[in-house]
Design an enzyme around this catalytic site. Sequence first.
Site, PDB file in Angstrom:
ATOM      1  NE  ARG A 179      36.780  35.321  40.650  1.00 17.80           N
ATOM      2  CZ  ARG A 179      35.800  36.207  40.755  1.00 17.80           C
ATOM      3  NH1 ARG A 179      36.028  37.427  41.219  1.00 17.80           N
ATOM      4  NH2 ARG A 179      34.564  35.865  40.444  1.00 17.80           N
ATOM      5  CG  ASP A 347      28.424  37.321  44.614  1.00 15.98           C
ATOM      6  OD1 ASP A 347      28.798  36.529  45.492  1.00 15.98           O
ATOM      7  OD2 ASP A 347      29.182  37.762  43.735  1.00 15.98           O
ATOM      8  CD  GLU A 348      27.887  37.461  39.927  1.00 13.62           C
ATOM      9  OE1 GLU A 348      27.729  38.324  39.062  1.00 13.62           O
ATOM     10  OE2 GLU A 348      29.000  37.004  40.218  1.00 13.62           O
ATOM     11  CD1 TRP A 414      26.316  42.951  44.345  1.00  9.69           C
ATOM     12  CD2 TRP A 414      27.068  43.190  42.263  1.00  9.69           C
ATOM     13  NE1 TRP A 414      25.946  41.841  43.635  1.00  9.69           N
ATOM     14  CE2 TRP A 414      26.394  41.954  42.354  1.00  9.69           C
ATOM     15  CE3 TRP A 414      27.636  43.565  41.040  1.00  9.69           C
ATOM     16  CZ2 TRP A 414      26.260  41.096  41.260  1.00  9.69           C
ATOM     17  CZ3 TRP A 414      27.509  42.703  39.960  1.00  9.69           C
ATOM     18  CH2 TRP A 414      26.824  41.494  40.065  1.00  9.69           C
ATOM     19  CE1 TYR A 439      31.247  46.402  42.197  1.00 10.72           C
ATOM     20  CE2 TYR A 439      31.586  44.740  40.508  1.00 10.72           C
ATOM     21  CZ  TYR A 439      31.055  45.124  41.728  1.00 10.72           C
ATOM     22  OH  TYR A 439      30.331  44.219  42.468  1.00 10.72           O
ATOM     23  CG  PHE A 440      38.471  51.174  41.962  1.00  8.43           C
ATOM     24  CD1 PHE A 440      37.332  51.889  41.641  1.00  8.43           C
ATOM     25  CD2 PHE A 440      39.294  51.678  42.969  1.00  8.43           C
ATOM     26  CE1 PHE A 440      36.999  53.068  42.295  1.00  8.43           C
ATOM     27  CE2 PHE A 440      38.986  52.862  43.631  1.00  8.43           C
ATOM     28  CZ  PHE A 440      37.827  53.552  43.297  1.00  8.43           C
ATOM     29  CG  ASP A 441      36.512  44.962  38.131  1.00 14.55           C
ATOM     30  OD1 ASP A 441      35.879  45.828  38.769  1.00 14.55           O
ATOM     31  OD2 ASP A 441      35.954  43.984  37.585  1.00 14.55           O
ATOM     32  CD1 TRP A 489      34.600  43.328  41.130  1.00  6.90           C
ATOM     33  CD2 TRP A 489      34.945  41.443  42.256  1.00  6.90           C
ATOM     34  NE1 TRP A 489      33.632  43.235  42.103  1.00  6.90           N
ATOM     35  CE2 TRP A 489      33.822  42.088  42.815  1.00  6.90           C
ATOM     36  CE3 TRP A 489      35.353  40.225  42.811  1.00  6.90           C
ATOM     37  CZ2 TRP A 489      33.107  41.564  43.888  1.00  6.90           C
ATOM     38  CZ3 TRP A 489      34.641  39.706  43.881  1.00  6.90           C
ATOM     39  CH2 TRP A 489      33.536  40.366  44.402  1.00  6.90           C
ATOM     40  CD  GLU A 491      36.830  38.638  37.609  1.00  6.43           C
ATOM     41  OE1 GLU A 491      37.335  39.697  38.056  1.00  6.43           O
ATOM     42  OE2 GLU A 491      35.670  38.287  37.878  1.00  6.43           O
TER      43      GLU A 491
HETATM   44  C1  ACM Z   1      29.709  40.905  42.453  1.00  6.77           C
HETATM   45  O1  ACM Z   1      30.245  41.749  41.710  1.00  6.77           O
HETATM   46  N1  ACM Z   1      29.342  39.727  41.974  1.00  6.77           N
HETATM   47  C2  ACM Z   1      29.466  41.173  43.858  1.00  6.77           C
END
Ligand code: ACM
Length: 778
Positions: A179, A347-348, A414, A439-441, A489, A491
């Site tokens: 990202r 994922d996703e 997760w 999740y450190f974002d 993450w 972003e």
């Molecule tokens: C994730 O946060 N999509 C692994």
Amino acid sequence: MKIRCFSCFSILAVTFVLLNACKEKASIAYQESDIQIIPKVGSLQLNSGVFQFNENTVFVASNQQQKIAAQLLIDKFKNASGWNLPIVSTIPKNNYVAFKTDVGLDAEAYALKVNENGITISASDSSGFLYAVQSLRQLLPVEIESTTVVKDIDWQIPNVDIVDGPRFPWRGLMLDLSRHFFNKAYIKETIDALSLHKLNILHLHLVDDQGWRIEIKKYPKLTEVGAWRVDQEHLPWNSRTENNPKEKGTYGGYLTQEDLKDIVAYAALKGVEVVPEIEMPAHVSSAIAAYPELSCHEQPIAVPSGALWPITDIYCAGKESTFQFLEDILLEVMEIFPSRYIHIGGDEATKTNWEKCVHCKKRIAQEGLKNVEELQSYFIKRIEKFINSKGKKLIGWDEILEGGLAPEATVMSWRGVKGGVEAAKYGNDAIMSPVGYCYFDYYQGPPEYEPKAGGSVITVSKVYDFEPIVDELSTEEAKHILGGQANVWAEHIPTEDHSQYMIFPRLTALSETLWSPKELRDWNDFSGRLKTMMQRFELLDINYAKSAYIITSKVEANAEDKSVELTLHNEFLDSDIRYAFGDAELNEQSAKFVTPIKLKRTTVVKAAMFKENKPTGMVFKDTITFHKAVSSKVDYITKYHNRYQGSGDFNLVNTLRGTKNFRDGRWQAWLNEDAEVIIDLGEEKDIKRVTIGSMENQKNAIFYPSKIQVFVSKNGKEFVEVKSFNRAFKPNKETELKEFNLEFEPIKARVVKVKLSLSHHIRERNEGWIFVDEILIH
Ligand code: ACM
Ligand code: ZN
């Protein structure tokens, strides 16, 4: 001049005064609370006396593993003291740090014995030696972290016996390089910090929609095209627009295979295993932009510059060429990374293209699969077979459970810990990385003071509460939980400085939850040691967040006397917080916060944390706005949703207002139903206005009410409508806060009923929320 015991005893012509000063230093009585090592050591015995480092101290190491560990501290002393301490092969009578191999110790474990004569470090492997040195480093004054020579420091440590080792074998951090791209130097700095914290896994997220970050020699377009996107960095991530596939990307970057080998080698010296993640079948727009034939539809697409949802452009699972492509890539990846594991994402994936694709449909028929979920399972199992055939293990995000788990796969859980529990129950290994803790974002302090982040607030103390072994697991099943990991993450994290800010000090908390015995976990004790670690961060030039110092407030409604009780706190339980009301100056004379402050009228409160009698950090300021319903009894005709409960049944009358972050804990919400509440003022009052605090965030299906009705009653039985308000739906791209004021002829009433409705067209879509933070009655 600095005085050291060693020189005192070796110089005969020492003055009486100097000798005395020396004795005084040597006799410092250390206490256990002076041992500030993070993560907390498993067993510690503090003995009287000290060991004094000086320019004649030697390191005794007999093999490469020991020498690498020794060098770490030698380099620190070179920078901070200017000494050049040697490595020798035999133990002198005194003044040494000696490394000894003890095969009886577990992997990564170590013993550290310090007495006046010398220091002995025992371990069975390179990590054990390194971790012993990291502990030794943290026994030394924080100035050991200095990159320039510091004068007048007593490089002395207390005599201790430490036996220590990790609770979990997997103690990780994931960096998302897709990202936003971070360079090699930053990755190495992060590895140094992992090692300081005795963390041993660096998971590199090298592939995602917004950038392909690893050179693949057989498929050069992956980086020629996939590593670059059209520069839309001036826009918020979620507002960026779709790019034209013909437009050349200029923003991005990638790591060459040489860069990655260099990173891997550097990490190995620090006891860190680098685990590559090569996403599939989704999160691969960057690859499809380079090679459109990889998708079902084979149409050109661009590398997206920002948010992409749902992710429908995924690898075609029907074509054999997809698997050939992935196997070729994985072979190159395995050449670079000696890790036991390859992470394949998983994922996703939105599989709507698979449902339409002739190749995918044919695969489903040929393999006797029921649906596209089973096709994903086929995909992952096939890749797992390939990875296993090369002697490696597959890891995937918890979606790989859907449609059937691959036999040897390790699940990275997760979406909570559920996936990890399920995997362990199947007998598969799992790593816990639940979004609510790891999740450190996500924000680490009140969003109004923090840079834009994802999700809700995960404070450093929340991370400290993270527990990978949950009650649903039997002792046998718990053995499959390899440990935990934080994910950053990127972003909303465009720079390396910002990335550090998100990581530290939360990583410090994570290190203790994953390394130290569970029974030693104690926030109060940890937060004291954290302050010392922060001093180290200062000297190491690590851009850590000070969010834990930010003062926040909590308000409790007191129904008896219709007051509110305000608590001021930050993450450190021993903070000296002082406060003042209204225009009064906030200074050393201000009242110290000790117990909740009772408030009965609208009040402006200011507060700050004091250090050495001076305010430090951000000043807290809030107006507690009173109205006639404060702390009144609220009956819910329709109950708020259990995901957004605010502070419970007094939330709408507790004076506390919500922020634009709908997960800030100050909002109550209703999903696809009217919000209907009755507020009993306790006695008849003159009222003339009702104000509803509301939010709109249409992207997240939160809408202003389309109709508001206010009814009043003297007895709580018969109600009359005094005002209603209709509002036509308007599309709204922003997140917005609004107060709806409903004024009417003054009337005497004891009970007020408020009903908020969603428009029919939103109700029909079955996913509309109403959010309310306060109902103010005047
Ligand atoms: C994730 O946060 N999509 C692994
Ligand atoms: Zn297909």
